[in-house]
Design an enzyme around this catalytic site. Sequence first.
Site, PDB file in Angstrom:
ATOM      1  CG  LEU A 208      -2.040  -0.967   1.539  1.00 31.67           C
ATOM      2  CD1 LEU A 208      -2.625  -0.913   2.568  1.00 31.67           C
ATOM      3  CD2 LEU A 208      -2.864  -1.103   0.199  1.00 31.67           C
ATOM      4  CG  HIS A 209       2.248   2.976  -3.537  1.00 30.15           C
ATOM      5  ND1 HIS A 209       1.699   2.005  -3.950  1.00 30.15           N
ATOM      6  CD2 HIS A 209       2.234   4.001  -4.334  1.00 30.15           C
ATOM      7  CE1 HIS A 209       1.349   2.311  -5.220  1.00 30.15           C
ATOM      8  NE2 HIS A 209       1.844   3.426  -5.487  1.00 30.15           N
ATOM      9  NE  ARG A 210      -2.418   3.463  -6.859  1.00 33.29           N
ATOM     10  CZ  ARG A 210      -1.548   4.170  -7.831  1.00 33.29           C
ATOM     11  NH1 ARG A 210      -1.791   5.644  -7.792  1.00 33.29           N
ATOM     12  NH2 ARG A 210      -1.209   3.453  -8.737  1.00 33.29           N
TER      13      ARG A 210
END
Length: 364
Positions: A208-210
Amino acid sequence: MKITIIAGARPNFMKIAPIIHAIQKAERAGSNIGYRLVHTGQHYDEKMSNTFFQELNIPEPDAHLGGGGGTQAEQTASIMIAFERELMANPVDLVLVVGDVTSTLACAIVAKKLNTKVAHVEAGIRSFDLSMPEEINRMVTDSITDYFFTTSIWAGNNLKNNGIADDKIFFVGNVMIDTLLKNEGRFVQPALWNELGLTTGDYLVMTLHRPGNVDEEQKFKDLLTAIIMGSNGKPLLFPVHPRTRNIIENIGIDLTQIPNLHLSTPMGYLEFNYLVKHAMAVITDSGGITEETTVLGVPCMTLRDNTERPETCEVGTNELVGTDPNRVGPAMEKLFNGRWKSGGIPEKWDGKAAERIVEELLKL
């Protein structure tokens, strides 16, 4: 033909590797084609840059622009200023950009203003979500590109709907898959495999990075909680950026109370894809990973409300779960009940996209 190839961020490295190898093969066969590799420095972390060059057998860049850091605008401006100097000092027939990162946009603008032709690899993909910086990068780049290399018929249709002539669009396939297939036999089992006692098909990988998922702390906490609750105690492997690890600590999740959640530092390409290949499933908000899971036949749930790669859902193993934490549980239940679709492989995702690109370049 002299070409400058642009790379700047992690996804770019997997895309330029097969193109460089195809150009080198054409050169050895006597074709009049050569390249200059420019690294913009957009990603300057060892794991995000140098490691990928080494693992994927990419030659050292001919120039490194040092354009990392700063805000979106500062980074774009820094890359543009440095690349303008680079291109004026080393003029070429064509600048080739890949993907949809800041470097893609910045270098395409500079090239066009210096009256140099631009080719865009992975042209035409669209999420139709202007809240994504990548979508703006794609739209602007495609608005000034001369030659469009696409991964799917769907991407080509997007370009045609924007008035791009058919003879400028080349459906070549997916260079990310070229790299995946070439290196699949070289994947490296990471040390944590034995440390955690992992077995094939009995753990989950998540990325997860957004900002919409990670920066909104309560939403991030709710998503993580939903994933953990739905994991049935299976190991959850989460290669995480230090910034995201700090957010996890800030939102009050006590990792000592979650024995199946295992955070690690970012991994190299060969180690990470070893984990993906052998996973029960992948939970992600990345676009590129949905392509890799599709070809590897691994179930993938995407925590986004849209995707610029619909073929991974229509043909492949990917499903859009969305960003509502309440939708995670039913998706996990579907996975554990064995009701996830098996999927197939999209057209021309066969490991030969870069060869097709070079063939078309030689005709120009």
